[in-house]
Design a protein around this motif. Structure first.
Motif, short mmCIF file in Angstrom:
data_model
loop_
_atom_site.label_atom_id
_atom_site.label_comp_id
_atom_site.label_asym_id
_atom_site.label_seq_id
_atom_site.Cartn_x
_atom_site.Cartn_y
_atom_site.Cartn_z
N MET A 1 0.84 -1.20 0.00
CA MET A 1 0.00 0.00 0.00
C MET A 1 0.88 1.25 0.00
O MET A 1 1.76 1.39 0.83
N VAL A 2 0.63 2.18 -0.92
CA VAL A 2 1.36 3.44 -0.94
C VAL A 2 0.79 4.35 0.13
O VAL A 2 -0.43 4.49 0.25
N THR A 3 1.65 4.97 0.91
CA THR A 3 1.18 5.85 1.97
C THR A 3 1.71 7.25 1.78
O THR A 3 2.67 7.48 1.05
N ILE A 4 1.09 8.20 2.46
CA ILE A 4 1.56 9.58 2.40
C ILE A 4 2.97 9.69 2.95
O ILE A 4 3.79 10.48 2.47
N LEU A 5 3.32 8.86 3.94
CA LEU A 5 4.66 8.92 4.50
C LEU A 5 5.70 8.48 3.48
O LEU A 5 6.75 9.08 3.34
N ASP A 6 5.38 7.43 2.73
CA ASP A 6 6.29 6.97 1.69
C ASP A 6 6.44 8.02 0.60
O ASP A 6 7.53 8.26 0.08
N THR A 7 5.33 8.66 0.24
CA THR A 7 5.35 9.69 -0.80
C THR A 7 6.23 10.86 -0.41
O THR A 7 7.04 11.35 -1.19
N VAL A 8 6.08 11.33 0.84
CA VAL A 8 6.88 12.46 1.31
C VAL A 8 8.36 12.12 1.27
O VAL A 8 9.19 12.91 0.81
N GLN A 9 8.73 10.92 1.73
CA GLN A 9 10.14 10.55 1.75
C GLN A 9 10.70 10.45 0.34
O GLN A 9 11.84 10.82 0.08
N THR A 10 9.92 9.95 -0.61
CA THR A 10 10.38 9.79 -1.98
C THR A 10 10.63 11.11 -2.65
O THR A 10 11.61 11.30 -3.38
N THR A 11 9.76 12.10 -2.42
CA THR A 11 9.85 13.36 -3.13
C THR A 11 10.81 14.34 -2.49
O THR A 11 11.06 15.41 -3.03
N ARG A 12 11.42 13.99 -1.33
CA ARG A 12 12.27 14.94 -0.64
C ARG A 12 13.69 14.42 -0.43
O ARG A 12 14.35 14.76 0.52
N LYS A 13 14.15 13.59 -1.36
CA LYS A 13 15.46 12.98 -1.16
C LYS A 13 16.59 14.00 -1.18
O LYS A 13 17.62 13.81 -0.57
N THR A 14 16.43 15.10 -1.91
CA THR A 14 17.50 16.09 -2.00
C THR A 14 17.17 17.36 -1.21
O THR A 14 17.77 18.39 -1.43
N ARG A 15 16.25 17.24 -0.29
CA ARG A 15 15.75 18.43 0.40
C ARG A 15 16.70 18.92 1.49
O ARG A 15 16.64 20.07 1.89
N HIS A 16 17.60 18.09 2.00
CA HIS A 16 18.36 18.43 3.19
C HIS A 16 19.87 18.36 2.95
O HIS A 16 20.56 17.54 3.56
N PRO A 17 20.42 19.23 2.10
CA PRO A 17 21.87 19.21 1.91
C PRO A 17 22.64 19.50 3.18
O PRO A 17 23.77 19.05 3.35
N VAL B 1 15.97 3.27 8.10
CA VAL B 1 14.56 3.67 8.12
C VAL B 1 13.75 2.40 8.27
O VAL B 1 13.62 1.61 7.33
N HIS B 2 13.21 2.19 9.45
CA HIS B 2 12.55 0.93 9.77
C HIS B 2 11.13 0.89 9.20
O HIS B 2 10.46 1.93 9.06
N LYS B 3 10.68 -0.29 8.88
CA LYS B 3 9.30 -0.48 8.43
C LYS B 3 8.34 -0.10 9.54
O LYS B 3 8.54 -0.45 10.71
N LYS B 4 7.30 0.62 9.17
CA LYS B 4 6.34 1.09 10.17
C LYS B 4 5.34 0.00 10.52
O LYS B 4 4.90 -0.76 9.66
N PRO B 5 4.95 -0.07 11.78
CA PRO B 5 3.93 -1.06 12.17
C PRO B 5 2.57 -0.69 11.59
O PRO B 5 2.35 0.44 11.14
N GLY C 1 3.15 12.11 20.66
CA GLY C 1 3.01 11.34 19.43
C GLY C 1 4.26 10.56 19.10
O GLY C 1 5.33 10.79 19.68
N GLN C 2 4.14 9.64 18.17
CA GLN C 2 5.27 8.82 17.74
C GLN C 2 6.16 9.61 16.78
O GLN C 2 5.68 10.20 15.82
N TYR C 3 7.46 9.60 17.04
CA TYR C 3 8.41 10.18 16.09
C TYR C 3 8.49 9.29 14.86
O TYR C 3 8.58 8.06 14.96
N LEU C 4 8.45 9.92 13.68
CA LEU C 4 8.60 9.21 12.42
C LEU C 4 9.77 9.82 11.65
O LEU C 4 9.82 11.03 11.45
N GLN C 5 10.68 9.00 11.23
CA GLN C 5 11.92 9.45 10.59
C GLN C 5 11.65 9.89 9.15
O GLN C 5 11.25 9.08 8.32
N HIS D 1 17.39 11.61 12.47
CA HIS D 1 17.52 10.75 13.64
C HIS D 1 16.70 9.48 13.43
O HIS D 1 15.56 9.52 12.97
N ALA D 2 17.27 8.35 13.78
CA ALA D 2 16.56 7.08 13.60
C ALA D 2 15.43 6.93 14.61
O ALA D 2 15.48 7.47 15.72
N VAL D 3 14.38 6.21 14.21
CA VAL D 3 13.37 5.78 15.16
C VAL D 3 13.97 4.63 15.97
O VAL D 3 14.33 3.60 15.41
#
Length: 320
Positions: free
Chosen positions: A1-17, A27-31, A254-258, A264-266
């Motif tokens: 299943m594609v999720t909004i979290l996966d989408t955000v991570q995919t589109t922001r790979k170069t966002r943080h030089p 990046v651990h698999k989410k429960p 709330g739960q931190y999501l990487q 920072h790792a979860v």
């Protein structure tokens, strides 16, 4: 299943030089209790169009919030003022770091027009850190509050502010504008500050929240933390006591999501039953409102929570 979290991570790979020097973190698999569907509703598209038409930035997008689909479908959005570039590089945050541009003088009015167009009864306004400004952006917060009150006098206003570290009289400037809720997040326990929130100071943030109540006791105060960053349970309980010593009314957990492998790792996904336990303890310590769940975020259900917060205060006064 594609999720909004996966989408955000995919589109922001170069966002943080600015985070490129950091070693990769797994990046651990989410429960199952974390995963949410990507937004596709008509309401989401309409909210997106309103935000873009007024040239606005939302923390919903910039921080990769997992609740964006739910909130935007209902035309709820949290506006992030003073640009999309932050002067700090916190290890948990998905907002880009760098040298911000000049403040947009039209932004207060544009935010106010969007609030009116969306018909918001309660709005949350946050911002990037602006350490480059003499007042940390305090007056800009005031201008946004004034503009919203002018365009939508019935809308209640919640602000989620930076810490205004070393910005003399900045806090007083903002509090004088009388927002209905003043929120400033601690984010994590003090032992994590050097690695998670290195530009901030834990006890300065506690004191900031305490000062709000000293200046204007009628303003509701609020703070929030993420879990899953390596904190110990006893540290969370001490943090609750610190917030109550500052007379803070509302706590979110709330739960931190990487966001990416450079953040920072979860270290742990906290199960829902532990959030319920923390909520029960927080209420026993005297908070008027507590929201604790894996997907809890500062502005999630903020309007409904504000109504409950007012009622909780009224009930407390009646019982006194």
């Amino acid at each position: 299943m594609v999720t909004i979290l996966d989408t955000v991570q995919t589109t922001r790979k170069t966002r943080h030089p600015e985070k490129a020097h950091r070693p990769d973190q797994p990046v651990h698999k989410k429960p199952d209790w974390i995963r949410v569907k990507a937004p596709t509703s008509r309401g989401y598209s309409e909210t997106q169009a309103i935000v873009k038409s007024h040239n606005l930035v939302t923390v919903c997008e910039e921080a990769g919030c997992p609740n964006i689909g739910e909130c935007w479908e209902k035309k709820h959005a949290t506006f992030m003022i003073m640009g999309e570039i932050c002067t700090r590089a916190c290890a948990f945050c998905n907002v880009a770091t760098g040298r911000p541009s000049a403040l947009d003088a039209d932004e207060p009015q544009n935010v106010a027009l969007a609030v009116r167009q969306m018909g918001l009864k309660h709005v949350v306004i946050t911002s990037v850190d602006r350490d480059d400004l003499d007042d940390g952006g305090a007056q800009h917060f005031v201008e946004v509050i004034k503009a919203i009150r002018s365009e939508s006098p019935g809308t209640t206003i919640e602000i989620l502010t930076p810490d205004f570290l070393r910005k003399e009289n900045a806090l007083e400037t903002v509090v004088t504008a009388k927002p209905d809720v003043f929120n400033h997040n601690l984010e994590t326990v003090p032992s994590n500050y050097l690695t998670v929130r290195p530009g901030a100071r834990y006890f300065h943030s506690i004191r900031l929240l305490q000062q709000v109540k000293e200046i204007d006791p009628t303003i509701f105060t609020k703070s929030g933390i993420m879990v899953g960053l390596g904190e110990e349970r006893n540290e969370i309980l001490q943090l609750m006591d610190d917030l109550r010593s500052a007379d803070v009314d509302f706590l979110t957990i709330g739960q931190y999501l990487q966001p990416t492998k450079k953040h920072h790792a979860v270290l742990r996904f906290v199960p829902p039953e532990e959030f319920k336990s923390l909520e029960t303890i927080a209420y026993s310590k005297g908070f008027l409102m507590v929201s604790a769940s894996p997907l809890t975020r500062s502005s999630h259900h903020a309007g409904d929570d504000f109504a409950r917060l007012r009622e909780a205060r009224a009930a407390k006064l009646r019982a006194a």
